[in-house]
Design a protein around this motif. Sequence first.
Motif, short mmCIF file in Angstrom:
data_model
loop_
_atom_site.label_atom_id
_atom_site.label_comp_id
_atom_site.label_asym_id
_atom_site.label_seq_id
_atom_site.Cartn_x
_atom_site.Cartn_y
_atom_site.Cartn_z
N THR A 48 19.41 7.63 -11.48
CA THR A 48 18.57 8.81 -11.34
C THR A 48 17.09 8.43 -11.45
N ASP A 49 16.23 9.41 -11.13
CA ASP A 49 14.79 9.20 -11.29
C ASP A 49 14.41 8.99 -12.75
N ARG A 50 15.25 9.42 -13.65
CA ARG A 50 14.98 9.28 -15.09
C ARG A 50 15.62 8.02 -15.66
N ASP A 51 15.96 7.07 -14.79
CA ASP A 51 16.52 5.76 -15.16
C ASP A 51 17.88 5.84 -15.85
N ALA A 52 18.61 6.91 -15.62
CA ALA A 52 19.98 7.00 -16.15
C ALA A 52 20.93 6.45 -15.09
N VAL A 53 21.98 5.80 -15.54
CA VAL A 53 23.01 5.30 -14.64
C VAL A 53 24.24 6.17 -14.83
N VAL A 54 24.73 6.75 -13.73
CA VAL A 54 25.88 7.65 -13.77
C VAL A 54 26.98 7.03 -12.91
N GLN A 55 28.20 7.03 -13.44
CA GLN A 55 29.34 6.52 -12.68
C GLN A 55 30.43 7.57 -12.65
N VAL A 56 30.89 7.89 -11.44
CA VAL A 56 31.98 8.84 -11.23
C VAL A 56 33.16 8.03 -10.70
N ASN A 57 34.27 8.02 -11.44
CA ASN A 57 35.42 7.23 -11.05
C ASN A 57 36.43 8.05 -10.26
N SER A 58 36.78 7.54 -9.10
CA SER A 58 37.80 8.12 -8.22
C SER A 58 37.64 9.62 -8.00
N PRO A 59 36.49 10.05 -7.47
CA PRO A 59 36.31 11.48 -7.19
C PRO A 59 37.22 11.94 -6.05
N SER A 60 37.42 13.23 -5.97
CA SER A 60 38.23 13.82 -4.90
C SER A 60 37.57 13.56 -3.56
N VAL A 61 38.37 13.33 -2.53
CA VAL A 61 37.80 13.10 -1.19
C VAL A 61 37.39 14.41 -0.54
N ARG A 62 37.74 15.52 -1.13
CA ARG A 62 37.42 16.83 -0.54
C ARG A 62 36.18 17.43 -1.18
N GLY A 63 35.44 18.17 -0.38
CA GLY A 63 34.32 18.95 -0.89
C GLY A 63 33.01 18.20 -0.99
N CYS A 64 32.02 18.96 -1.44
CA CYS A 64 30.67 18.45 -1.64
C CYS A 64 30.51 18.09 -3.12
N HIS A 65 30.00 16.89 -3.37
CA HIS A 65 29.82 16.42 -4.75
C HIS A 65 28.32 16.40 -5.06
N ARG A 66 27.93 17.12 -6.06
CA ARG A 66 26.53 17.15 -6.47
C ARG A 66 26.21 15.98 -7.37
N LEU A 67 25.01 15.45 -7.20
CA LEU A 67 24.52 14.39 -8.07
C LEU A 67 23.72 15.03 -9.20
N ALA A 68 23.18 14.24 -10.09
CA ALA A 68 22.39 14.75 -11.21
C ALA A 68 21.27 15.65 -10.70
#
Length: 118
Positions: free
Chosen positions: A45-65
């Motif tokens: 992110t712009d705030r230097d945070a590292v985010v990891q999402v493991n095995s998200p669903s292939v369907r739909g829209c996924h929002r980031l931070a």
Amino acid sequence: MSVTAPDPRRRRRLGAVAAASLLALTVSGCSGLGRTAVGPVTYHTDRDAVVQVNSPSVRGCHRLAPSGAREIENGTLVDIILYPTRDCTGKGTAYVATRFSDVAAESGPPWRSYTFVH
């Protein structure tokens, strides 16, 4: 004592039934319900945070931070499309193939959402 040889037609029928059963189990296991993109989507992110999402669903829209992401690594087995909007719409998208990454230009908006190509 006499031993009779097995009927080859019966053996073929049993083989066909077994193959059809395995095929049905395989197809039902690969249905789109609950399917995930195996692997992580990792972003900074712009705030230097590292985010990891493991095995998200292939369907739909996924929002980031909420602050968005400047760098995204697609460690999944499915390609993704990045969007500068929160609802996976609009222009200025980026296509990120499996096992690749993308860095948003400093002068442009951060990535705010993504979808999977399936």
